[in-house]
Design a protein around this motif. Sequence first.
Motif: not given
Length: 94
Positions: A79-81, A40, A60, A10-12, A75, A73, A37, A83
Amino acid sequence: MLQPIGDRVIIEVEDQPEETVGGIVLADNAKEKPTQGKVIAVGAGRVLDSGERVAPVVQEGDNVMFDKYAGTKVNYAGQEYLVMHENDLLAIVK
């Protein structure tokens, strides 16, 4: 928090600047898709046909680069991440 499964991460996504170096404000449709990014969360790793689990390379907190069109994408909690599979990552930024 979200916990990825298998070899997913999972990337922010880092926000892209809204202005160019010359001070021109860019419209949303003129911006390039983000390609960097922060990791996370990381899944347990990929399972080979033999049943052996291969540990993920990223951890992480790593800053990574990925393909513009990689990932899905999501939500979560406002917050938008992104995967994506670990093999969609291009590099770890040090």
